[in-house]
Design an enzyme around this catalytic site. Structure first.
Site, short mmCIF file in Angstrom:
data_model
loop_
_atom_site.label_atom_id
_atom_site.label_comp_id
_atom_site.label_asym_id
_atom_site.label_seq_id
_atom_site.Cartn_x
_atom_site.Cartn_y
_atom_site.Cartn_z
CE LYS A 14 91.57 -32.42 21.00
NZ LYS A 14 92.66 -31.46 20.85
NE ARG A 89 91.50 -29.30 26.77
CZ ARG A 89 90.95 -29.22 25.56
NH1 ARG A 89 89.89 -29.93 25.27
NH2 ARG A 89 91.46 -28.44 24.65
NE ARG A 128 90.74 -24.30 15.68
CZ ARG A 128 90.92 -25.29 16.56
NH1 ARG A 128 90.82 -26.55 16.18
NH2 ARG A 128 91.24 -25.05 17.82
NE ARG A 134 87.99 -22.48 18.96
CZ ARG A 134 88.39 -23.69 19.31
NH1 ARG A 134 88.05 -24.74 18.59
NH2 ARG A 134 89.13 -23.85 20.38
NE ARG A 146 93.21 -22.94 22.95
CZ ARG A 146 93.08 -22.60 21.65
NH1 ARG A 146 93.35 -21.37 21.26
NH2 ARG A 146 92.69 -23.49 20.78
P1 ADP Z 1 91.33 -26.94 21.38
O1 ADP Z 1 91.64 -28.35 21.74
O2 ADP Z 1 91.46 -26.66 19.94
O3 ADP Z 1 92.05 -25.93 22.22
P2 ADP Z 1 88.56 -27.24 22.30
O4 ADP Z 1 87.50 -26.82 21.38
O5 ADP Z 1 88.72 -28.69 22.59
O6 ADP Z 1 89.86 -26.60 21.70
O7 ADP Z 1 88.42 -26.47 23.70
C1 ADP Z 1 88.32 -25.08 23.78
C2 ADP Z 1 88.44 -24.64 25.22
O8 ADP Z 1 87.37 -25.19 26.00
C3 ADP Z 1 89.71 -25.07 25.96
O9 ADP Z 1 90.79 -24.21 25.72
C4 ADP Z 1 89.24 -25.06 27.42
O10 ADP Z 1 89.21 -23.75 27.94
C5 ADP Z 1 87.80 -25.53 27.32
N1 ADP Z 1 87.71 -27.00 27.48
C6 ADP Z 1 87.42 -27.91 26.51
N2 ADP Z 1 87.43 -29.15 27.00
C7 ADP Z 1 87.75 -29.05 28.32
C8 ADP Z 1 87.95 -29.97 29.38
N3 ADP Z 1 87.83 -31.31 29.17
N4 ADP Z 1 88.26 -29.50 30.60
C9 ADP Z 1 88.38 -28.19 30.82
N5 ADP Z 1 88.23 -27.26 29.88
C10 ADP Z 1 87.92 -27.66 28.63
#
Ligand code: ADP
Length: 190
Positions: A14, A89, A128, A134, A146
């Site tokens: 994404k 999400r 990654r 990270r 996750r």
């Molecule tokens: P990825 O999709 O690669 O897991 P992101 O960078 O989108 O990583 O998100 C990292 C973390 O941030 C998620 O695992 C979650 O804990 C939190 N997070 C991100 N977006 C949301 C959301 N819309 N609602 C709740 N938690 C979120």
């Protein structure tokens, strides 16, 4: 306005595709993950709270995430549109986003979903983790958590948008530019 929800599991690509899309279509990129990480880095109160969930592979609570996203949307004065990356999400987040955009006399144009199977995701996230440092990408248990949270809490969001005839699935495996072209075809068709 062109308002796109870019959807897909952790590691689907994404962020990579968002960077290309915002350049081509002049959209504002709102990545909730990036905003949380910036807050963690800056040591803000929001960052401290978010970190406690992110480190465990859990979602940050809806009311926190929705409030943060709304304030980011409200900061923009005359945007051509948004790419929402990593948001919504949960179904509650999807409903809140519809209400927010409705209050601005606009709405979601489409959900573009990058489809990648789990084994490939686990591989990509570990790579990654090595490259980016990270923490949530370095621990296989957190990665699995996750993916499980995605399947349980985030997958219903797909039904939310397909119920509105806005869901478009795109294979997320192959060359970055080929995937990008497929996304652009969907956007230009709309
Ligand atoms: P990825 O999709 O690669 O897991 P992101 O960078 O989108 O990583 O998100 C990292 C973390 O941030 C998620 O695992 C979650 O804990 C939190 N997070 C991100 N977006 C949301 C959301 N819309 N609602 C709740 N938690 C979120």
């Amino acid at each position: 306005m062109l308002n796109i929800v870019l959807f897909g599991p952790p590691g689907a690509g994404k962020g990579t595709q968002s960077a290309k899309l915002i350049e081509k279509y002049q959209l504002v990129h709102l990545s909730t993950g990036d905003i949380f990480r910036a807050n963690i880095k800056g040591g803000t109160e929001l960052g401290v709270l978010a970190k406690s969930f992110i480190d465990q592979g859990k979602l940050v609570p809806d009311e926190v995430t929705i409030g943060m996203l709304a304030s980011e949307v409200n900061k923009q004065s005359d945007p051509k549109g948004f790419i929402f990356d990593g948001f919504p999400r949960t179904s509650a987040q999807a409903e809140a986003l519809d209400k927010l955009l409705e209050s601005k006399n606009t709405g979601i144009s489409m959900m573009l979903a990058l489809e990648v199977e789990e084994e490939e995701l686990r591989k990509r996230l570990l790579i990654r983790g090595k490259d980016s440092g990270r923490a949530d990408d370095q621990d296989p248990a957190v990665i699995q958590k996750r993916i499980d949270v995605y399947n349980a809490e985030t997958m219903p969001v797909k039904g939310y948008y397909s119920g509105q005839n806005k869901y478009k699935g795109i294979p997320g495996v192959g060359e970055i530019d080929t995937i990008f072209d497929a996304l652009c075809v969907e956007i230009d068709r709309a």
